[in-house]
Write an enzyme that holds these catalytic residues in place. Sequence first.
Site, PDB file in Angstrom:
ATOM      1  N   SER A 110       0.858  -1.190   0.000  1.00 17.65           N
ATOM      2  CA  SER A 110       0.000   0.000   0.000  1.00 17.65           C
ATOM      3  C   SER A 110       0.889   1.233   0.000  1.00 17.65           C
ATOM      4  CB  SER A 110      -0.894   0.020   1.240  1.00 17.65           C
ATOM      5  OG  SER A 110      -1.450   1.322   1.365  1.00 17.65           O
ATOM      6  N   HIS A 128      -1.168  -1.501  -4.250  1.00 14.67           N
ATOM      7  CA  HIS A 128      -2.453  -1.279  -3.578  1.00 14.67           C
ATOM      8  C   HIS A 128      -2.646   0.218  -3.348  1.00 14.67           C
ATOM      9  CE1 HIS A 128      -5.848  -2.619  -1.057  1.00 14.67           C
ATOM     10  NE2 HIS A 128      -5.480  -1.684  -0.186  1.00 14.67           N
ATOM     11  N   ASP A 170      -4.943   3.012  -1.702  1.00 11.05           N
ATOM     12  CA  ASP A 170      -5.946   3.262  -0.669  1.00 11.05           C
ATOM     13  C   ASP A 170      -6.544   4.650  -0.839  1.00 11.05           C
ATOM     14  OD1 ASP A 170      -6.061   0.913   0.986  1.00 11.05           O
ATOM     15  OD2 ASP A 170      -4.004   1.356   1.574  1.00 11.05           O
ATOM     16  N   MET A 220      -9.219   7.360   0.249  1.00 14.46           N
ATOM     17  CA  MET A 220     -10.012   7.701   1.440  1.00 14.46           C
ATOM     18  C   MET A 220     -10.624   9.085   1.283  1.00 14.46           C
ATOM     19  SD  MET A 220      -7.350   6.522   4.355  1.00 14.46           S
ATOM     20  CE  MET A 220      -6.657   4.865   4.385  1.00 14.46           C
ATOM     21  N   HIS A 229      -8.477   0.302  -3.767  1.00 15.79           N
ATOM     22  CA  HIS A 229      -9.360   0.060  -2.623  1.00 15.79           C
ATOM     23  C   HIS A 229     -10.071   1.367  -2.282  1.00 15.79           C
ATOM     24  CE1 HIS A 229      -9.458  -0.948   1.988  1.00 15.79           C
ATOM     25  NE2 HIS A 229     -10.661  -0.882   1.471  1.00 15.79           N
ATOM     26  N   MET A 262     -12.247   3.539  -0.217  1.00 15.81           N
ATOM     27  CA  MET A 262     -12.882   3.763   1.087  1.00 15.81           C
ATOM     28  C   MET A 262     -13.637   5.082   0.991  1.00 15.81           C
ATOM     29  SD  MET A 262      -9.683   2.464   3.367  1.00 15.81           S
ATOM     30  CE  MET A 262      -8.545   2.601   1.995  1.00 15.81           C
ATOM     31  N   MET A 322     -10.918  -6.913   5.575  1.00 13.65           N
ATOM     32  CA  MET A 322     -10.186  -5.903   6.352  1.00 13.65           C
ATOM     33  C   MET A 322      -9.818  -6.514   7.700  1.00 13.65           C
ATOM     34  SD  MET A 322      -9.792  -3.231   4.500  1.00 13.65           S
ATOM     35  CE  MET A 322      -8.871  -2.382   5.791  1.00 13.65           C
ATOM     36  N   ASP A 338      -6.038  -7.120   4.390  1.00  9.14           N
ATOM     37  CA  ASP A 338      -5.498  -5.751   4.424  1.00  9.14           C
ATOM     38  C   ASP A 338      -5.542  -5.205   5.846  1.00  9.14           C
ATOM     39  OD1 ASP A 338      -4.840  -3.088   3.965  1.00  9.14           O
ATOM     40  OD2 ASP A 338      -6.522  -2.689   2.622  1.00  9.14           O
TER      41      ASP A 338
HETATM   42  C1  DX5 Z   1      -6.260   0.837   5.874  1.00  8.69           C
HETATM   43  C2  DX5 Z   1      -5.723   0.582   4.488  1.00  8.69           C
HETATM   44  C3  DX5 Z   1      -4.555  -0.346   4.465  1.00  8.69           C
HETATM   45  C4  DX5 Z   1      -3.373   0.148   5.197  1.00  8.69           C
HETATM   46  C5  DX5 Z   1      -2.426  -0.974   5.466  1.00  8.69           C
HETATM   47  O1  DX5 Z   1      -7.352   1.671   5.763  1.00  8.69           O
HETATM   48  O2  DX5 Z   1      -6.727   0.010   3.694  1.00  8.69           O
HETATM   49  O3  DX5 Z   1      -4.206  -0.687   3.136  1.00  8.69           O
HETATM   50  O4  DX5 Z   1      -2.717   1.169   4.516  1.00  8.69           O
HETATM   51  O5  DX5 Z   1      -1.391  -0.471   6.210  1.00  8.69           O
HETATM   52  P1  DX5 Z   1      -0.542  -1.379   7.210  1.00  8.69           P
HETATM   53  O6  DX5 Z   1       0.043  -2.472   6.405  1.00  8.69           O
HETATM   54  O7  DX5 Z   1       0.473  -0.422   7.737  1.00  8.69           O
HETATM   55  O8  DX5 Z   1      -1.498  -1.890   8.267  1.00  8.69           O
HETATM   56 ZN    ZN Z   2      -6.382  -0.973   1.586  1.00 11.22          ZN
END
Ligand code: DX5
Ligand code: ZN
Length: 223
Positions: free
Chosen positions: A10, A35, A37, A39, A68, A70, A139, A175
């Site tokens: 990520s 990956h 992320d 948000m 991904h 969110m 998750m 994840d």
């Molecule tokens: C959380 C994200 C993850 C996160 C993982 O909301 O979806 O992808 O960045 O990070 P680590 O590996 O540091 O838990």
């Molecule tokens: Zn993620």
Amino acid sequence: MTLPIRIAPSILASDFSRLGQEVRDVVDAGADWVHLDVMDGHFVPNISFGPDIIKSLRPYTKAFFDCHLMIAPADPYLEAFAKAGCDGITVHVEAGAHLHRSLQTIRSLGKKVGVTLNPATPISTLENVLDDIDLILVMSVNPGFGGQKFIPAMTDKIRAVKALIGDRPIELEVDGGITADTIGAAAAAGANVFVAGSAVFKGDGIDAYRTNVAALRQAATPL
Ligand code: DX5
Ligand code: ZN
């Protein structure tokens, strides 16, 4: 059905001031997927980046862009993420009122179709869409931030999702909190795609990333 082990760093944990190079380096260091992320500060309590940033990263690698989302709602933005160069798009069950419609839209855009479950989201929400998806993301932390601890109860959940998948060629991704210490249990439970942010981007630059990716891959591989 056995699918290959895929390590999916990520970039949330990478250096945002030099994202393109970070993407290139982490793939050169052995990562399989990237990956992404996304948000929105609404569905999750953090804001990261959107389709324009992803589009700017696309020329840096041919690796699979695993997006991904969110965000809620997701539907109005699916086309923008597809056009930005995402290869797979994953939405949360709670992102909208009509999950099946969101999945159909992702399919119609020619992208791999993913659904994700928050830690408290029941597996039964997937039962009626199993034949419409390419990937299930479990998750193992509450989404929003990197660097959290793996929730141990998610190991049994991964096992139950794997059983639900049966022989279907569906990728099972996990994840959150994935490290060389937690990845083995997730793999043994049936996951084959492993997102890792902080465990990959710790240390300085490509040599550290190579060591980190290799350690994860080794710990995920059955003896
Ligand atoms: C959380 C994200 C993850 C996160 C993982 O909301 O979806 O992808 O960045 O990070 P680590 O590996 O540091 O838990
Ligand atoms: Zn993620």
